[in-house]
Write an enzyme that holds these catalytic residues in place. Structure first.
Site, PDB file in Angstrom:
ATOM      1  N   HIS B 265      -3.728 -13.905  -3.386  1.00 56.20           N
ATOM      2  CA  HIS B 265      -3.623 -12.485  -3.057  1.00 56.20           C
ATOM      3  C   HIS B 265      -2.151 -12.036  -3.060  1.00 56.20           C
ATOM      4  O   HIS B 265      -1.780 -11.070  -3.732  1.00 56.20           O
ATOM      5  CB  HIS B 265      -4.259 -12.268  -1.675  1.00 56.20           C
ATOM      6  N   GLU B 266      -1.323 -12.768  -2.337  1.00 55.85           N
ATOM      7  CA  GLU B 266       0.080 -12.351  -2.206  1.00 55.85           C
ATOM      8  C   GLU B 266       0.840 -12.520  -3.522  1.00 55.85           C
ATOM      9  O   GLU B 266       1.721 -11.722  -3.843  1.00 55.85           O
ATOM     10  CB  GLU B 266       0.761 -13.124  -1.071  1.00 55.85           C
TER      11      GLU B 266
END
Lengths: 506, 506
Positions: B265-266
């Site tokens: 995600h990051e």
């Protein structure tokens, strides 16, 4: 702080708070750059740092700040010298006047020239190519001379540069002190060299073990998880970002224990930052008063504590447990102490031992003064360097990388900075003498791992004042005397003549 | 950039560069606060951040900037919409006008109120004591309503708040999209729940192994040592400090693989920051255009790539090697995919799966709009929350800590932020569909660990524009259509009806 504060003092505090906040951010940018930043971030970081510097300069030279300070000046002058609030107003006025003296363009030009020169320096040092750096240094010396000229009242143009790092210190004072130091150290080192003894610890010292030992020592000295951290950096340093946020950095090599001593050094700086009166937080006074006094703290912990018999009476068993007898050259404390105190005249300042270090500084100071006096041209530096090293330390400089190109300071535009390293060591010896007299059983305490009494004495006599008391007054209050090289010389002469069995020829 | 730039454009660039430098510093202060800062540094850090924020605000609303922008406006309006320089001037003018609309006092008051409320929130959540936080939230809602009132031309007062996070998005548009999403997701989740299948990976997953796997994946996605770094943080986030300086954070639990998905995600956020045209560096355009478009990137990599069969065809063997068959519930890929895609209606947003997540957002959006409309009082929030959770996800809220107090956003003064999480997921599905069509063999590529084609497609269609193209145009250009919830619904319905063998009842 004081009881009845005059109108305008609140305004002053708000302005100083803003300046300190901008410094806080600038310090974090610098810390991160040297510890965590991916290399790809370098160009943008340089720009961000320059912008913060400009924002700080704008506020530091704002006419509104000047007006508030002028208004407070008569009140501050009439207060007790002990009064912290008055001291804030007094020192802030001096900072303001100083900042206004140098035209912003000149400051910006030096920043640009230095930024360029630092890049060139890396390459010049790698190739040992002084001519590559020469035009950049010439420019920097010229700009620094122009800056010095902004303070025409100074007795010597170098005074103005020195004052930036060591408020109140003059070229004449440094000369006088170094004139005592120089011959006595040269002679001591010759004697020690003649004795032929410079034992080395065999090692190796696995980095994990050194890190553990260094952290245990740091904790014993006052490093607390809630208010400190330790990271790796290419060149160890310490930065106090704020009360409760002290950043120490370290660098270890498995070949020797230099990383452990570097941690003691940096924690010494950190204890000073941590010990400043919390009431000075978010003023521009909540930090060390000068580079010299700062260095007195780091050197005191690194050398006077960290290389003492008493300290290692407590820590030597731990080192033996971590690294084994063979690495430490046997299980005896005596041999270990000889090795960590060995004198070895060498080419590189940052690798210098306690006895030879100051002579590296004497050389740089003498060259800097001559550059600023225009008595020496930048082009003549390599020869002058080689000659100085031969005279002072008896070593031959093989190339510029191991000579005039070894330090980044001049390329970074820093002229007047070097002397503070030696001044710090001198003050450390004075403080050590005073503290030993005041704390009767200091050695016994250190021998059981207790550094509390010494830390408290330093906090009470040095740390808590931050920038509110000038360096000469800090020394005088804490030691009862002015800057004096005798305690350092006595310490070194006693240590080395006793250790090496050289008779006292003085 | 453009050929002939008008007078004043250089001045604009210099001003925007300064703003970006101040943001760079502010971002580093925030990154450090959440990753490395000792707890003792918190008070000073808050002050330093506030000062930088003020310095930024002063420059962002400076009349001189306004004058330059006004002068450039006619030129910018006459240029091709593709022209990057004109876009910079256009978006900067909008930023300026927006910043000038809200009085500085109001902004400062919200900052103070939020800072206080965040402290109270920690305690209120710990004690599950909503009344403790209530007066603070009332104050924040009032201040946010006053801010909304600074934009009287908005169709709905919530529009002005939303626009801050998602430029060009309106309350009406979000309502329309959520009106489609809500019933279809509620029904899908009921069906899945009725099927009774929600397998769990047995674990454990040692953190060292997860960190290794996550870093290997991150490197495969484009994480390069020279321009990125990864640190631990309590709440994972990503920050682009500058080109070549992307900071990803992560948090691992040995009980599940959520930390690995958090890294995907990051890194998705990071790829967006990294992919912005380097020509936009040191303008205020060199970052993601909105929270929604940013979230579309993180969700795309986390869910559409990271929970796909193709991706794990490559990575499952590695996971087996790191954690063993037993931890992964056997050596079969099929069972693993079922587990990492399991649907489990629950109380906590940040633990929600791909199917239920958007409904957590629908609830928050509906409540926020009612708060701003004054159709709902803060005191009524806990009941409204419980009722909404029952309707949307069929779960009973046991206490406020697991209900209305779970997120920090409202206490942090953020109202209008939540919808962007769901909008991002919707856009992710649209982009995934378009990328799959454009890259014929995307699945085959992912199955051999090759993410390059997808990354390049996203860079070309989304990343490189930075803030120069508004979110609706980004979506339209990249996907050929407006914001549309159908691709997300089709993706989820296909995935879950197929996976769980529930017949298509639509």
């Amino acid at each position: 702080m004081s009881d009845a504060l005059p109108d305008g003092f609140g305004d002053l505090r708000a302005r100083l708070a803003e300046l300190d906040d901008l410094s806080h951010a600038a310090r974090l940018l610098a810390w991160d750059q040297q510890t965590h930043m991916p290399p790809g971030g370098a160009p943008a970081r340089g720009e961000a740092m320059a912008t913060l510097e400009r924002a700080h300069h704008d506020r530091a030279t704002d006419a509104g700040l000047g007006a508030v300070l002028e208004r407070l000046a008569p009140w501050a002058a009439g207060r007790d010298p002990e009064d912290e609030a008055a001291a804030i107003a007094r020192v802030a006025l001096r900072d303001y006047e100083r900042a206004r003296r140098v035209p912003a363009d000149l400051t910006a030009e030096l920043a640009r020239a230095s930024s360029e020169a630092m890049g060139v320096w890396v390459e010049a040092k790698r190739r040992s190519d002084f001519p590559l750096l020469r035009p950049h240094l010439e420019r920097i010396v010229e700009l620094r001379r122009r800056m010095a000229a902004c303070f025409p009242e100074a007795e010597h143009p170098y005074d103005a540069l020195l004052d930036h790092y060591e408020p109140g210190m003059t070229t004449a004072q440094v000369r006088a002190v170094f004139a005592v130091l120089r011959p006595r150290l040269v002679q001591l080192i010759e004697e020690v060299a003649a004795s032929g003894s410079a034992p080395v610890l065999p090692g190796p010292f696995p980095v994990a073990g050194q890190r553990e030992l260094a952290l245990e020592m740091a904790h014993a000295l006052g490093f607390e998880q809630a208010g400190w951290r330790m990271d790796d950096a290419e060149h160890p340093f310490c930065m106090g970002l704020a009360p409760g946020d002290i950043r120490v950095t370290s660098r270890f090599s498995h070949q020797d224990l230099s990383g452990v001593f570097a941690v003691l050094h940096e924690v010494g700086h950190g204890l000073y930052e941590e010990g400043v009166d919390p009431g000075l937080a978010r003023t521009t006074m909540g930090t060390g008063v000068s580079l010299g006094i700062h260095e007195s703290q780091s050197r005191l912990w690194e050398n006077f504590v960290g290389r003492s018999r008493a300290f290692w009476e407590h820590w030597h068993p731990r080192a033996l447990a971590l690294f084994g007898d063979a690495a430490l050259g046997g299980g005896e404390l005596e041999g270990f102490l000889r090795a960590i105190n060995a004198v070895r005249p060498g080419l590189i300042r940052v690798e210098a031992d306690e006895a030879t270090y100051a002579l590296h500084i004497v050389l740089r100071f003498e060259l800097e003064v001559r550059l600023i006096e225009a008595d020496l041209a930048v082009a003549e530096l390599p020869d002058a360097w080689a000659q100085g090293m031969a005279e002072l330390l008896g070593v031959e400089v093989p190339d510029d990388a191991h000579g005039v190109l070894q330090d980044i300071h001049w390329a970074a535009g820093e002229i007047g900075y070097f002397p503070t390293y030696a001044l710090g060591t001198i003050v450390a010896a004075q403080l050590w003498l005073a503290a030993s007299a005041a704390i009767g059983d200091l050695d016994e305490r250190l021998a059981r791992g207790d550094t509390l009494a010494l830390r408290e004495w330093l906090r009470e006599r040095v740390h808590r004042f931050g920038r509110t008391i000038d360096p000469p007054d800090v020394v005088r209050r804490a030691t009862g005397s002015a800057l004096d090289p005798e305690p350092l010389l006595a310490h070194l002469e006693a240590k080395y003549r006793a250790r090496y069995g050289v008779s006292d020829l003085r």
